[in-house]
Design an enzyme around this catalytic site. Structure first.
Site, PDB file in Angstrom:
ATOM      1  N   LYS A  70      -2.753  10.312  -4.890  1.00  0.00           N
ATOM      2  CA  LYS A  70      -2.830   8.946  -5.418  1.00  0.00           C
ATOM      3  C   LYS A  70      -2.044   8.918  -6.727  1.00  0.00           C
ATOM      4  CE  LYS A  70      -6.435   5.441  -6.169  1.00  0.00           C
ATOM      5  NZ  LYS A  70      -5.999   4.409  -5.238  1.00  0.00           N
TER       6      LYS A  70
HETATM    7  N1  PPE Z   1      -5.294   3.488   0.760  1.00  0.00           N
HETATM    8  C1  PPE Z   1      -4.669   3.106  -0.379  1.00  0.00           C
HETATM    9  C2  PPE Z   1      -3.200   2.944  -0.366  1.00  0.00           C
HETATM   10  C3  PPE Z   1      -5.433   2.861  -1.517  1.00  0.00           C
HETATM   11  O1  PPE Z   1      -4.817   2.486  -2.636  1.00  0.00           O
HETATM   12  C4  PPE Z   1      -6.829   3.007  -1.472  1.00  0.00           C
HETATM   13  C5  PPE Z   1      -7.663   2.725  -2.684  1.00  0.00           C
HETATM   14  C6  PPE Z   1      -7.437   3.415  -0.268  1.00  0.00           C
HETATM   15  C7  PPE Z   1      -6.628   3.659   0.824  1.00  0.00           C
HETATM   16  C8  PPE Z   1      -8.916   3.660  -0.160  1.00  0.00           C
HETATM   17  O2  PPE Z   1      -9.285   4.795  -0.897  1.00  0.00           O
HETATM   18  P1  PPE Z   1     -10.738   4.967  -1.538  1.00  0.00           P
HETATM   19  O3  PPE Z   1     -10.808   4.054  -2.711  1.00  0.00           O
HETATM   20  O4  PPE Z   1     -10.816   6.398  -1.917  1.00  0.00           O
HETATM   21  O5  PPE Z   1     -11.716   4.600  -0.478  1.00  0.00           O
HETATM   22  N2  PPE Z   1      -7.147   1.734  -3.542  1.00  0.00           N
HETATM   23  C9  PPE Z   1      -7.626   1.676  -4.909  1.00  0.00           C
HETATM   24  C10 PPE Z   1      -6.721   0.875  -5.788  1.00  0.00           C
HETATM   25  C11 PPE Z   1      -6.747  -0.599  -5.671  1.00  0.00           C
HETATM   26  C12 PPE Z   1      -5.878  -1.240  -6.721  1.00  0.00           C
HETATM   27  O6  PPE Z   1      -5.411  -2.361  -6.457  1.00  0.00           O
HETATM   28  O7  PPE Z   1      -5.682  -0.696  -7.813  1.00  0.00           O
HETATM   29  C13 PPE Z   1      -9.079   1.255  -4.968  1.00  0.00           C
HETATM   30  O8  PPE Z   1      -9.600   0.687  -4.008  1.00  0.00           O
HETATM   31  O9  PPE Z   1      -9.709   1.526  -5.991  1.00  0.00           O
END
Ligand code: PPE
Length: 315
Positions: free
Chosen positions: A159
């Site tokens: 990330k």
């Molecule tokens: N895919 C992506 C591309 C992504 O950014 C997130 C989280 C997820 C999947 C889900 O991951 P998790 O949060 O571990 O379940 N996206 C983060 C950022 C959002 C933003 O706009 O900034 C979040 O949900 O916190």
């Protein structure tokens, strides 16, 4: 979403006031997106605010940092404490927490030679990610003309800040065409994920999602939902998802820290199922919030409680 109630930010070892949490314009991270971050939610429980799966988020933060060669000059326990301190000092009962580590100011040029690693933790209240009512009524999405980069171009399971330019292009395009969110396909035409969420499909009562064989961030909410769905007695399958799966789906939903569990009810004008939140999604949503609120004793190990009385000294 509003930063107004956020008064304190943890920065490089201590809490400073919001206005003092600044970075120089020569920071490497600004020029090249060379940083890694996390998003963690803190939920209100009967025993005060609690961070949902903080350990898993910090684990992924250190993994993302390692992939990019960033050495975080704090231990996991120090960063856990920092997160708790930020929540407690801001006196939030629930909030979103954003730890970020990036190369700071020393030299420019893509190789971050000699640049110090800076670490900050912010927290602020963040409500429904895809608009008020999205979690109940569901959201309308579009398939993005932007493809998701593949894992030979960038480490999709990390990330990192710069990786989000791909998401930003897709999200802006979707919004400009009146959709709540974008779905990105990979180079083979398979579904990867949303700009900031993982995707699940319900078909024949089974819960299906893709995995790291496809270019996705392995979401911590995704992992929680897989466990919760199995706990509810659903069969969960991980395999490739394609557009045909959406057309045939009874239900579709997004998962993510910010989005939590949000139904997808329409893709480019075509309704999913009845075009409303389905019963499986609703049961999983309910189970998710039972877990985040500490009401389900099977999942209390996912919560880290923030001490009620902050014992930290003021800077
Ligand atoms: N895919 C992506 C591309 C992504 O950014 C997130 C989280 C997820 C999947 C889900 O991951 P998790 O949060 O571990 O379940 N996206 C983060 C950022 C959002 C933003 O706009 O900034 C979040 O949900 O916190």
């Amino acid at each position: 979403m509003s930063f107004e109630s956020a008064k304190w930010v943890w920065m490089n070892g201590a809490c400073v006031r919001w206005d003092e949490a600044t970075v120089h314009v020569s920071a490497h991270g600004l020029h090249y997106g060379s940083g890694v971050f996390e998003g963690v939610r803190c939920y209100e429980t009967e025993e005060g605010p609690a961070l949902f799966r903080l350990d898993a988020h910090l684990e992924r933060l250190y993994y993302s940092a390692e992939v990019y060669g960033l050495e975080i000059p704090y231990t996991r326990e120090e960063l856990s404490e920092a997160v708790c301190e930020v929540v407690a000092r801001n006196e939030f009962r629930s909030c979103y927490v954003r730890p970020i580590c990036f190369y700071g100011s020393r030299s420019l040029g893509v190789n971050p030679r000699g640049c110090p690693v800076e670490v900050a933790v912010m927290a602020w209240p963040w409500g429904a990610y895809l608009g008020a009512g999205g979690q109940d009524a569901g959201v309308r999405v579009t398939v993005s003309p932007w493809l998701k980069f593949d894992s030979r171009m960038m480490p999709t399971t990390a990330k990192a800040c710069g990786q989000y330019l791909n998401s930003m292009l897709a999200a802006r395009d979707a919004a400009s065409r009146g959709f709540a969110e974008a779905l990105l396909l990979d180079a083979e035409g398979r579904i990867a994920e949303g700009s900031g969420e993982n995707l699940f499909v319900v078909k024949d009562g089974r819960v299906v999602t893709n995995d790291e064989r496809h270019p996705i961030l392995l979401g911590i909410t995704r992992d929680a939902v897989i466990q919760l769905a199995r706990g509810l007695g659903f069969e969960v399958e991980t395999r490739a998802l394609d557009l045909e799966d959406l057309r045939a789906a009874e239900e579709v939903f997004f998962t993510g820290t910010a989005v939590e569990v949000t139904p997808v009810v329409e893709v480019d004008g075509a309704l999913i199922g009845e075009g409303a939140r389905g019963p499986v999604t609703e049961r999983i949503q309910r189970a998710f919030f039972e877990a985040t609120s500490g009401r389900d004793p099977r999942y209390t190990h996912w919560l880290r409680h923030v001490a009620a009385q902050p014992a930290w000294s003021t800077v």
